[in-house]
Design a protein around this motif. Structure first.
Motif, PDB file in Angstrom:
ATOM      1  N   HIS A   1       0.737  -1.153   0.083  1.00 18.83           N
ATOM      2  CA  HIS A   1      -0.037   0.006  -0.081  1.00 18.83           C
ATOM      3  C   HIS A   1       0.642   1.243  -0.123  1.00 18.83           C
ATOM      4  O   HIS A   1       0.385   2.365  -0.227  1.00 18.83           O
ATOM      5  N   SER A   2       2.079   1.165   0.196  1.00 19.92           N
ATOM      6  CA  SER A   2       2.988   2.751   0.343  1.00 19.92           C
ATOM      7  C   SER A   2       3.373   2.741  -1.014  1.00 19.92           C
ATOM      8  O   SER A   2       3.552   2.181  -1.879  1.00 19.92           O
ATOM      9  N   LEU A   3       3.344   4.405  -1.198  1.00 15.96           N
ATOM     10  CA  LEU A   3       3.905   4.953  -2.462  1.00 15.96           C
ATOM     11  C   LEU A   3       5.095   5.447  -2.153  1.00 15.96           C
ATOM     12  O   LEU A   3       5.277   6.201  -1.045  1.00 15.96           O
ATOM     13  N   PRO A   4       6.098   5.557  -2.736  1.00 17.95           N
ATOM     14  CA  PRO A   4       7.429   6.088  -2.528  1.00 17.95           C
ATOM     15  C   PRO A   4       7.445   7.454  -2.758  1.00 17.95           C
ATOM     16  O   PRO A   4       6.963   8.056  -3.702  1.00 17.95           O
ATOM     17  N   VAL A   5       7.799   8.295  -1.614  1.00 15.56           N
ATOM     18  CA  VAL A   5       7.961   9.780  -1.722  1.00 15.56           C
ATOM     19  C   VAL A   5       9.174   9.963  -1.212  1.00 15.56           C
ATOM     20  O   VAL A   5       9.901   9.187  -0.619  1.00 15.56           O
ATOM     21  N   ALA A   6       9.769  11.152  -1.230  1.00 16.88           N
ATOM     22  CA  ALA A   6      10.838  11.851  -0.890  1.00 16.88           C
ATOM     23  C   ALA A   6      10.895  13.381  -0.443  1.00 16.88           C
ATOM     24  O   ALA A   6      10.030  13.946  -1.116  1.00 16.88           O
ATOM     25  N   PRO A   7      11.670  14.063   0.558  1.00 19.07           N
ATOM     26  CA  PRO A   7      12.454  12.961   1.438  1.00 19.07           C
ATOM     27  C   PRO A   7      11.634  12.102   2.312  1.00 19.07           C
ATOM     28  O   PRO A   7      10.349  12.665   2.780  1.00 19.07           O
ATOM     29  N   ALA A   8      12.171  10.940   2.576  1.00 20.13           N
ATOM     30  CA  ALA A   8      11.279  10.160   3.638  1.00 20.13           C
ATOM     31  C   ALA A   8      12.090   9.179   4.404  1.00 20.13           C
ATOM     32  O   ALA A   8      13.636   9.064   4.106  1.00 20.13           O
ATOM     33  N   VAL A   9      11.716   8.818   5.309  1.00 24.31           N
ATOM     34  CA  VAL A   9      12.298   7.718   6.233  1.00 24.31           C
ATOM     35  C   VAL A   9      11.402   6.516   6.852  1.00 24.31           C
ATOM     36  O   VAL A   9      10.370   6.783   6.983  1.00 24.31           O
ATOM     37  N   ILE A  10      12.121   5.464   6.749  1.00 19.87           N
ATOM     38  CA  ILE A  10      11.079   3.863   7.134  1.00 19.87           C
ATOM     39  C   ILE A  10      11.390   3.981   8.708  1.00 19.87           C
ATOM     40  O   ILE A  10      12.740   3.722   8.886  1.00 19.87           O
ATOM     41  N   LEU A  11      10.791   4.069   9.762  1.00 22.26           N
ATOM     42  CA  LEU A  11      11.039   3.461  11.017  1.00 22.26           C
ATOM     43  C   LEU A  11      10.579   1.997  11.097  1.00 22.26           C
ATOM     44  O   LEU A  11       9.382   1.720  10.834  1.00 22.26           O
ATOM     45  N   LEU A  12      11.311   1.193  11.127  1.00 20.21           N
ATOM     46  CA  LEU A  12      11.141  -0.358  10.844  1.00 20.21           C
ATOM     47  C   LEU A  12      11.315  -0.859  12.140  1.00 20.21           C
ATOM     48  O   LEU A  12      12.480  -0.951  12.668  1.00 20.21           O
ATOM     49  N   ASP A  13      10.472  -1.709  12.630  1.00 19.06           N
ATOM     50  CA  ASP A  13      10.537  -2.641  13.707  1.00 19.06           C
ATOM     51  C   ASP A  13      11.451  -3.764  13.177  1.00 19.06           C
ATOM     52  O   ASP A  13      11.245  -4.234  12.280  1.00 19.06           O
ATOM     53  N   MET A  14      12.304  -4.359  14.155  1.00 23.54           N
ATOM     54  CA  MET A  14      13.185  -5.450  13.479  1.00 23.54           C
ATOM     55  C   MET A  14      12.322  -6.879  13.552  1.00 23.54           C
ATOM     56  O   MET A  14      12.473  -7.685  12.927  1.00 23.54           O
ATOM     57  N   GLN A  15      11.702  -7.007  14.934  1.00 27.37           N
ATOM     58  CA  GLN A  15      11.323  -8.383  14.918  1.00 27.37           C
ATOM     59  C   GLN A  15       9.692  -8.251  14.645  1.00 27.37           C
ATOM     60  O   GLN A  15       8.923  -7.741  15.617  1.00 27.37           O
ATOM     61  N   MET A  16       9.255  -8.847  13.426  1.00 24.86           N
ATOM     62  CA  MET A  16       7.795  -8.937  13.410  1.00 24.86           C
ATOM     63  C   MET A  16       7.744 -10.254  12.711  1.00 24.86           C
ATOM     64  O   MET A  16       8.565 -10.707  12.150  1.00 24.86           O
ATOM     65  N   PRO A  17       6.209 -10.732  12.916  1.00 21.42           N
ATOM     66  CA  PRO A  17       6.027 -12.070  12.479  1.00 21.42           C
ATOM     67  C   PRO A  17       5.622 -12.054  10.879  1.00 21.42           C
ATOM     68  O   PRO A  17       5.909 -10.922  10.442  1.00 21.42           O
ATOM     69  N   ASP A  18       6.040 -13.311  10.428  1.00 25.94           N
ATOM     70  CA  ASP A  18       5.968 -13.296   8.894  1.00 25.94           C
ATOM     71  C   ASP A  18       7.255 -12.751   8.240  1.00 25.94           C
ATOM     72  O   ASP A  18       8.066 -13.293   7.956  1.00 25.94           O
ATOM     73  N   VAL A  19       7.219 -11.357   8.041  1.00 24.80           N
ATOM     74  CA  VAL A  19       8.481 -10.880   7.403  1.00 24.80           C
ATOM     75  C   VAL A  19       8.970  -9.893   8.343  1.00 24.80           C
ATOM     76  O   VAL A  19       8.307  -8.755   8.821  1.00 24.80           O
ATOM     77  N   THR A  20      10.226 -10.014   8.665  1.00 26.09           N
ATOM     78  CA  THR A  20      10.905  -9.446   9.559  1.00 26.09           C
ATOM     79  C   THR A  20      11.430  -8.146   8.906  1.00 26.09           C
ATOM     80  O   THR A  20      11.339  -7.843   7.566  1.00 26.09           O
ATOM     81  N   GLY A  21      12.142  -7.245   9.945  1.00 28.72           N
ATOM     82  CA  GLY A  21      12.734  -6.117   9.384  1.00 28.72           C
ATOM     83  C   GLY A  21      13.698  -6.100   8.508  1.00 28.72           C
ATOM     84  O   GLY A  21      13.746  -5.488   7.568  1.00 28.72           O
ATOM     85  N   LEU A  22      14.532  -7.172   8.573  1.00 23.01           N
ATOM     86  CA  LEU A  22      15.634  -7.424   8.027  1.00 23.01           C
ATOM     87  C   LEU A  22      15.122  -7.910   6.531  1.00 23.01           C
ATOM     88  O   LEU A  22      15.880  -7.594   5.329  1.00 23.01           O
TER      89      LEU A  22
END
Length: 208
Positions: A43-64
């Motif tokens: 659902h996200s569309l790329p815009v700039a300038p932007a930053v992704i605040l990303l949790d490392m430990q998530m079920p299914d698809v991890t931050g890494l």
């Protein structure tokens, strides 16, 4: 007043998303929050300038995992990882893959805001560099095949007379080609031409 910057907040913890969104919106950022990496990708569309605040430990698809997917598709939005607990190898890998910062929960607001501001500044510089590269490649595309050859040898450091020998023509002819190259590439010195050529990797463009 809205700050210049877009924040994608990805965390499976709803209370964390709610509190972080509120804090970041309060200081003027535009915030989009997502409960999973999959939702973000869909659902996200790329815009700039932007930053992704990303949790490392998530079920299914991890931050890494998400970081690796974004690298594969060429999406260059800088990432700041947030984590309650992470193994050292995860931290090292995320930084090697280009993450700009890593915050451990609980973190204070000042540390978060500094990490966000630094990442947005990084993205601004990145955007400027990419825009400049696109302009340079557009200019380079206007050169004739012979002008591209002259440009190549100028960048390699050859003098007009040496280029003339390489291309089997006269010094006077090379001077004309060089003047056209400098004009079309919007540069006033060979040093600037060299910098533009190398920064935009034009040798590979020339060889394709």
């Amino acid at each position: 007043m809205t700050k210049a910057g877009h924040i994608y907040l990805i965390d499976d913890d709803e209370s964390m998303r709610t509190s972080l969104s509120r804090m970041l919106k309060d200081v003027g950022y535009v915030v989009e929050d997502f409960s999973s990496a999959v939702t973000f990708l869909e659902h996200s569309l790329p815009v700039a300038p932007a930053v992704i605040l990303l949790d490392m430990q998530m079920p299914d698809v991890t931050g890494l995992d998400l970081q690796e997917k974004l690298l594969k598709i060429g999406r260059k939005t800088p990432i700041v990882f947030v984590s309650g607990q992470s193994h050292p190898h995860q931290i090292v890998k995320s930084l090697k893959q280009g993450a700009v910062d890593f915050l451990f929960k609980p973190f204070n607001l000042d540390d978060l805001l500094k990490a966000v501001a630094d990442a947005l500044e990084f993205d601004r510089r990145q955007l400027k560099r990419i825009s400049k590269e696109v302009e340079t490649k557009k200019d380079f595309a206007t050169l004739t095949p012979r002008e591209k050859e002259v440009c190549f040898w100028l960048v390699k450091g050859l003098l007009n007379k040496d280029i003339a020998v390489k291309l089997g023509t006269t010094d006077a002819t090379i001077k004309v080609h060089k003047a056209r190259v400098m004009d079309k590439m919007n540069v006033e010195s060979v040093q600037t031409l060299v910098a533009k050529y190398l920064e935009s990797d034009l040798e590979n463009t020339q060889n394709t």
